[in-house]
Structures are given as C-alpha cells and as structure tokens.
Design an enzyme around this catalytic site. Structure first.
Site, PDB file in Angstrom:
ATOM      1  CG  PHE A 236      -1.255 -10.303   3.828  1.00  0.00           C
ATOM      2  CD1 PHE A 236      -1.319 -10.814   5.110  1.00  0.00           C
ATOM      3  CD2 PHE A 236      -1.848 -11.005   2.800  1.00  0.00           C
ATOM      4  CE1 PHE A 236      -1.967 -12.014   5.358  1.00  0.00           C
ATOM      5  CE2 PHE A 236      -2.495 -12.210   3.039  1.00  0.00           C
ATOM      6  CZ  PHE A 236      -2.555 -12.720   4.330  1.00  0.00           C
ATOM      7  CB  CYS A 237      -0.502  -3.472   3.602  1.00  0.00           C
ATOM      8  SG  CYS A 237      -1.086  -3.000   5.233  1.00  0.00           S
ATOM      9  CG  ASN A 238       0.450  -6.718  -2.266  1.00  0.00           C
ATOM     10  OD1 ASN A 238      -0.161  -6.373  -3.267  1.00  0.00           O
ATOM     11  ND2 ASN A 238       1.679  -7.202  -2.331  1.00  0.00           N
TER      12      ASN A 238
ATOM     13  CB  THR B 220      -0.908   0.014   1.248  1.00  0.00           C
ATOM     14  OG1 THR B 220      -1.722  -1.169   1.250  1.00  0.00           O
ATOM     15  CG2 THR B 220      -1.806   1.245   1.273  1.00  0.00           C
TER      16      THR B 220
END
Length: 870
Positions: free
Chosen positions: A416-418, A147
């Site tokens: 997972f911030c992806n 992110t």
C-alpha cells in the site's frame, strides 16, 4: 461458526456508543445506494482508502453546470474567464469552510494531487543545508508514512539536508524539552506524520501538532523551530479535520479520496504564518507580476496561491469540487456522520474477523493493528490482515485477492505504498526487503510469499456509501472459503513427495486427515486414451518421410536425465488459441514458429478504449470459436446465433491498416485493427463495443520479449500476445488427481474434458505420475527442445466453464485447498533454438523426454502480472 453474529441485529447491537449507522434518511441507506451507486449492484467495493466512488448526482450536477455555463481560461479577462476565476475563488473558500478555517489563517494552493503537494513542500521549504555557519535543518518523518512522504528525502538530500526517520513508538517517548538557550534558535525543521495510517487506519494524535510546534514534543533533540506537515490524504476521506484547532503548517490532500471525482486534483493548505518563508525558483504562466525575457528579472505575484500555481489550473475540475461538497453534505449530513457510519462498519467487521477460529482453535486471520477498534478518534475504517491456514501459515495475498474477485469483492493487496508500516507490522527487516528485491519482488507485483513469509497483506476499507451488506458479504466470503470441512484435507503435493515404496508407479495416493484413503486407480491406458476432438481441417501434415526421419533423428540424439519409472510420456492434446481469451482450437499436428505455435494468440479483442478484454471481464469470450485453415489462409470465427466470419491470415500492415500500440500485461505490443466488419460482428455477439486487433509482424521480434534464465539466457525469446511464456503444459495425471479432489468438494461428477479446457494449455501430456512435470527443468518433444520457465499460478479464468461461459467459484478454491495454499497448475515453457533441416512441428503421440532438475521446487516467474493463460 453460527450465522447469527452476521445478522443485522447483531451488527446494530455491536455498535460502539455514539456511532450511528446510516444518515437518518427516511428511505434508508439501501435506497441511497440504489439511487446514487447503481453500478455497485452485485459488487462489494472495499477499497475506499484507495479511492472513494462518485455518486450519480455529483456527476449530473457537474455536467449540468458545464452545459449551462461557459467557463473560459481564468487567466483571461473576458466574461467567461471572469466566471471561472470567481468560481475558483468560491471553491477555495468552500474548502477552507470544510476544514473549519478561514483565508486569514490558510491559503489553498491547487496541485495535481497529494503527491505533488508534498513535492512542492520539499522544494520550497526554507531549508538550511549542512556546512553553513548556522545550525542545519532536519527533515523528520514517521516511518508509518506514504511513499510520497518518504520520497521527499530525495529532494532534501540534493539540498544537503539530513533526513531522519522516526518510529511511532519513539515519538511517544520524545517529550523532553530543549534547554532554554537552545529554544531561541530559529533554524527551521520539518516533521511529517500522517493523520491516519493508510496501512492500518491508526489515527495519530492531532495534538502532536501543537506539542511539536510549542517545543513540548521534540522528534529529535536539536536546536531550532519545528514546523509540522500533516499528511491528511487518508484521514479526510472519512473524518472531519478542524484546522481552527489543529493548526498544522502544511496539509496536503487529494480530492478523489473524498468525492471519487475529479481525479488528478489535490491541494496544499498552507498556514499563512509560514507561507512568506517559502522559496520558489521556477515560475510558470500566471505566477509572475512582471518579468523580462532578455534579462534576469522576475517579480512574483503577491498572492501565495497564484505564486505557486504554475500555469493554468484544472479549472473545470476545481468547479466540480463545489458540487462534490454540496452532494456529500446533502447525502450524509457531513463528515462527523461519515466518521460514525464507517467506524461502526469497521468495528463490527474487526470484531467478527478477530473471533473466527478453525476447529483446532487457530485464528483464521492475523490483523495488523495498533488499536482494538474501540475508539473512532484512534482508529479509522481500515482493516489490514493476512489470512492463515489451520497451521498458522499465511496464505499469499494474491491468492486471497483472486478468491475475492470470484465473489466480486474488491480489496487492496500488497504494502500500500507504505513500506515502513509493512515492515513494522509484518516483521520484515531491511535485509529482507533487499533480499526480496534480489529474488525479483518489487512493489506492486503479486509475489506474495518468499521463503514462506508474506511480502504484503490484504486491506479492506469502508467509505461513506458502504453498507452492512458489504461487511456481511466480505465476512461470509472469509467463512465460506476458510471454514469449510474440505479445507481440512491434506493438500495434494508433487507425487514424489507422497509416494512410498509400497505404492506402484502407475498408481496415485491421496491423503486425507492423516490417513491413507483408498488408492486412486488410474491406468496408463486411461491416461493416453482420452477421447480427442481434434479438428482435421486445420491440422498441418508434413511429408510422411520427412516426419519419420525427423523422429528417428530425435530418438538417436535426445537422451534424458534419469527419471523415476520407465513408462513413456507422450503428447495427448495440442491446443492453440488464435484469439487471446477466446475458445481453444484443437489440432493433432501443428507448425511451430518463433513465438510458439503458429498463430497462437496473434489476435485479441479490445474494448472501445483499446484495452485488452479477457474472460475475467467478459466470460462470453470463451464462446467465440476461432479455427485456422492453413490451406485457404483464413481464420474462421464462429459463435452460436451468428453467421461465421473469416479473417485473412496474411499480415495486413499496409497503408490502409490502422496501427496502434497496446499493452499485454506489462509488455508493449504494436498492433493493427482488423476492420469494421469483424468489429461489428464481435460487438453484436458480446453486446458491447469492441474490436479485433492483431499483433503487427514487424514488431513481433522486438516489442514483446521475455528474458529467460538458463541455457538460453543469452536469447531474448519473442512472445505473441500471451501473458507469460510461449507455451503452457499440463499433465493428464495431475488433472485426474485434481478432478477427484474437486468432485469430492462439489459432491458431483466432473468431466475431465471440461477440466482440461478450463486450464487452457497448449500442450497436454500423458505422464505416469501426477505433478511430476513440476520437477522438470527441460523437455524435448520430437525435434523441439523447451526450457521450463516456472509454474503457472492460476487466476479466476479456470472458474469459467469453457463450453457455457458460466462461473463456478469452487474450482479455484478447490485448487488452492488441493495444492496447499498455492494455485499453481501446469508449467510454462519456452522453445529453445534447435538446429535442424526439418520443419518444426508439434504432434500428438510424440514422446516427451524430460530432464530433471536438482531441486524439486520451481520458482514462479518474477513478473508483476497475474499468471494465467488468457
């Protein structure tokens, strides 16, 4: 599945060529773990991609250094400050040495972390915006990016620079050179990609760096000069990076990913060839060679590092890095050995996981990977997956996380911030993301399934101190929870979905393996005549005539929507929990306040840092028995081996009270401390420093509220220290059906009283049908009206025996198996305003009048917190 593949010998035999396990110490990896990570005993930590763990010797070396030296502000000129400055410069060289480069090629700029380094790049890169005479710049990034990388486009957009996302598959075919006349264009473009995906562990080729800079590989066809940002945060935690060979222009890192300590410290490694081109507008302390306060004059320092390190750097944390490098080298022998060790574990775990099958041949997990885990240069020690049932349906990641927690296994779940990788691997479209947001799902919450489709997954990752036993424990957990015979049972459903016309109303049916088993006989008398242990000392008795007239008024005005069967539903038990996560206090009749049952969860126990303690962290809280005496206006707290202690019910928010703000789930609450005497009592019983705090009455109506949907949506309903709603209701018929299922799995009888207490409800009803409460939208009990907020998704607290404090993992696993991959049990209620001249009370024996809803599926509350009664 045979257990032999889980043996250490099988693990050693399965290692890829060249991958060594351990670090060649004579005393072995187990001794290293015992010596350096004693806090990991009994814990399987598998979130090394989230954060590494620091060893004991690192902390000791660092604190010894601080005790033996005086480190001053490096911007001063005294002896202690000079020591700090010189040590920081030494650490810079040590970092460059770790990445096989020198100060001639790279400059170290310390930041608060990788994210801050990325923001610095976006702000200082020499972009050429749209609308000028020159060709404009482009910011390109791989969609499989964190992110914090994607977020750079917010800055570039404000500078009128276009951002272009590139899918991994597209970069592989972008090998056409630009025409010769376009290669001379000097417009700067930036391409960012991760050295290792934090989602799947895929390692993208480091050769891309030189290919893109030389023009052999073009992310998009546009004239200009390409620079490369290599996001190395995930990669460098377990792999060596040689910047002498792979000379990226920007390399952001976070040091806690490597050492576990210090946190809040990162660095940007800047290639000196681009460093002079970077732009900077703001200047902070220590960055100026000279400036005027009264005129617009500023001249920066010559050093790139000093120019970009605004203010005083975290000099003590930077000094800790020296000890981090020293200890890591001493324990492991270097990053190449860490790479081999962690990949050996990942390869083995992947191999076993991918071969696990149900009896029908269906896979137990779906692994999200771009590689076959055969090459450590292409795959890191990260495994991303979802657990499946026998029919190929995904089990929600929140449920898997809860199960893992029961086994003291620490994993990571979500996206997972992806988001880009999550979409790519899980097949989630852009429209799905937007629909999920409208349905209440946000990044980081525990809404794991929407319309039966996963919103995220489970990730395990290995670090340099991970062991074979960690992999073995995890694999045994998957096998034990997914491949037991009892999991093949057809799940318990709402009774209306199972019952047929041949099954009488007061009987329950229970399906197994596509055949009807003998009908479970439960009479209405059994449902209503469960022994009660209500304490009469604290029960509240309204005047007899007032109570009778109140019930008469309700019988004339409350008319329910039709429901199946004509047998009455009554309140069988009432519990309140004066201290959050402590023992229940059972009553026969109790007043109702604007936050629920009077004094329900008005107090909570916090640790020395002021953080709420629950049975998840301290199961012995269930052995703390509070009771309320309304006549004497005291709460009496008792526990075995302790003298009883009293706490006044009056709200003590005078000048002598110590007030503070606390968090209950995501809600802010104002509280005050209940004093040293009770703090000492609780600390002595629990064997750890803790305190008792109480919600402050002047904040009850405004600090902890719940916005509800439906008839009372215009009202913000006030909450006490509960997690989700004012009340939690369970049905004895549902308990009895679940009891049979759990007893069959445990192969031993289970007392219904024990099971009721595990579910920590406020209201226990006796209804003819199991799980019929899940079809209600509203209910009336006496003079009180309630709105059903949603189902209660259970956590590991139900695994704790409320009489002994002992854990039994089987309870949550059985609930999951019984309910068809869900862990819902019970419903949340909110009290709707009711105009009456009578005092509001809740009484055992009162009739429950439900209103059915049109659809038979209650949507769970859209909260980011785990739903449990606490």
């Amino acid at each position: 599945m045979a257990r032999e593949p889980l043996s250490f010998r099988a693990f050693l035999d399965a290692r890829p060529a060249g991958c060594e396990y351990g670090y060649g110490h004579g005393d072995g990896l187990r001794a290293l773990r015992d010596r350096e990570f004693p806090r990991l005993r009994g814990i399987t930590y598998l979130d090394h991609a989230g954060s590494a763990l620091f060893p004991e010797s690192l902390l000791k070396a660092f604190t010894d250094d601080l005790r033996n030296n005086v480190y001053g502000n490096p911007h001063s000129q005294n002896i202690s400050s000079k020591l700090s400055y010189d040590t920081i410069e030494h650490v810079r060289y040590r970092i460059l040495q770790h990445f096989h480069t020198t100060a001639e090629d790279y400059t170290i700029i310390f930041t608060s972390g990788c994210t801050a380094a990325l923001k610095l790049i976006a702000e200082s890169f020499p972009w050429i915006p749209e609308g000028t005479k020159q060709p404009s710049s482009r910011f390109c990034y791989l969609t499989d990016s964190h992110t914090s990388v994607v977020g750079m486009r917010g800055i570039t957009a404000s500078m009128n620079v276009l951002s272009v996302p590139i899918k991994p598959k597209d970069i592989l075919v972008a090998k056409s050179r630009l025409p010769a006349e376009e290669q001379n264009c000097t417009t700067p473009h930036l391409f960012s990609y991760p050295a290792q995906s934090n989602f799947s562990g895929t390692k993208y080729p480091l050769s891309w760096i030189q290919d893109i800079k030389s023009g052999r590989l073009c992310p998009i066809k546009i004239p200009g000069k390409w620079f490369v940002l290599l996001d190395a945060a995930s990669y460098v935690s377990t792999s060596p990076l040689d910047l002498g060979v792979h000379q990226a222009d920007f390399v952001p890192i976070s040091f806690y990913k490597i050492f576990g300590f210090p946190t809040g410290l990162g660095a940007l490694l800047v290639n000196n060839r681009i460093a002079p081109l970077l732009r900077k507008t703001y200047f902070g302390g220590g960055t100026a060679a000279a400036y005027l306060a009264g005129e617009d004059f500023y001249f920066p320092r010559k050093s790139i590092a000093e120019r970009f390190e605004d203010g005083t750097v975290s000099f003590l944390d930077i000094i800790a890095l020296k000890h981090g490098f020293d200890v890591l080298e001493k324990l492991t022998g270097g990053m190449e050995k860490i790479k081999q060790h962690t990949f050996a574990l990942a390869h083995y775990t992947y191999t076993v996981l991918s071969n696990l099958k149900y009896a029908n041949g269906a896979p137990v997990v779906r692994i999200y990977s771009d590689t076959d885990f055969s090459n450590p240069d292409a795959q890191g020690p990260i495994i991303n997956f979802n657990v499946l049932d026998e029919n190929g349906q995904v089990l929600g990641f929140s449920q898997v996380d809860s199960m893992a927690s029961l086994h003291n296994i620490h994993v990571r779940t979500g996206c997972f911030c992806n988001t880009g990788a999550c979409q790519m691997h899980l097949g989630i479209s852009n429209e799905d993301i937007q629909r999920n947001l409208q349905a209440g799902h946000v990044c980081g919450d525990n809404i794991d399934l929407l319309d039966g489709r996963p919103t995220g997954s489970v990730r395990i990752s290995f670090g340099y101190m991970s062991s074979f036993e960690d992999a073995q424990t995890f694999l045994n957990f998957i096998i034990a929870t997914r491949l037991s015979n009892s999991d093949a049972e057809i799940p318990l459903q709402s009774v209306t979905k199972l019952a047929t016309e041949s099954v009488p109303d007061d009987h329950l049916s229970f399906n197994k393996a596509d055949k009807l088993s003998p009908i479970l006989q439960i009479s209405d008398r059994e449902l209503r005549n469960i022994p009660s242990e209500a304490e009469t000392t604290g029960s509240w008795q309204p005047p007899e005539l007032e109570a009778e007239s109140m019930r008469a008024a309700v019988s004339e005005t409350a008319v329910p929507t039709c429901r199946k069967g004509g047998k009455p539903i009554t309140v069988a038990r009432i519990y309140l929990y004066p201290i959050k996560s402590c023992s229940a206090f059972e009553v026969t009749e109790w007043p109702v306040g604007n936050q629920g049952l009077l004094y329900d969860r008005n107090w909570m126990v916090v640790n020395q840092n002021g953080v709420c303690m629950t049975q998840k962290q301290e199961p012995r809280l269930c052995l703390v028995n509070p009771s309320i005496d309304l006549k004497q206006k005291i709460m009496v707290i008792q526990a075995e081996g302790m003298d009883p202690i009293c706490v006044p019910l009056e709200d003590n928010t005078g000048k002598e009270a110590v007030t503070c703000e606390s968090k209950v789930c995501s809600h802010r609450v104002k509280t005050y401390d209940c004093g040293e005497r009770i703090a000492g009592w609780l600390s002595a019983f629990l064997g750890r420093p803790c305190r008792l705090i109480r919600q402050s009455s002047d904040m009850k109506s405004k600090s902890h509220q719940k916005n509800t949907k439906g008839p009372s949506s215009a009202t913000n309903i006030s909450l006490s220290l509960v997690n989700e709603a004012q009340y939690l209701l369970i049905n004895v018929a549902s308990i009895l059906q679940l009891k049979e299922h759990i007893s069959a799995r445990l192969k031993e009888p289970l007392e219904i009283e024990e099971l009721i207490r595990r579910f920590r409800a406020n209201v226990v009803i006796s209804a003819p049908e199991s799980f019929e409460e899940e079809e209600w939208v509203e209910i009336s009990i006496g003079a009180l009206q309630f709105q059903v907020v949603g189902p209660c998704s259970r956590c590991q607290i139900i695994c704790i025996d409320q009489q002994s404090g002992e854990r039994n993992k089987e309870i949550l696993q059985s609930l999951s198996a019984a309910r068809g991959r869900k862990t819902n049990f019970g419903i949340y209620l909110m009290n709707q305003p009711f105009c009456s001249s009578f005092s509001d009370t809740l009484s055992v024996g009162s009739q429950v009048l439900p209103v059915l809803k049109e659809n038979t599926e209650i949507q769970p509350p859209t909260s980011s917190e785990e739903k449990c009664s606490g």
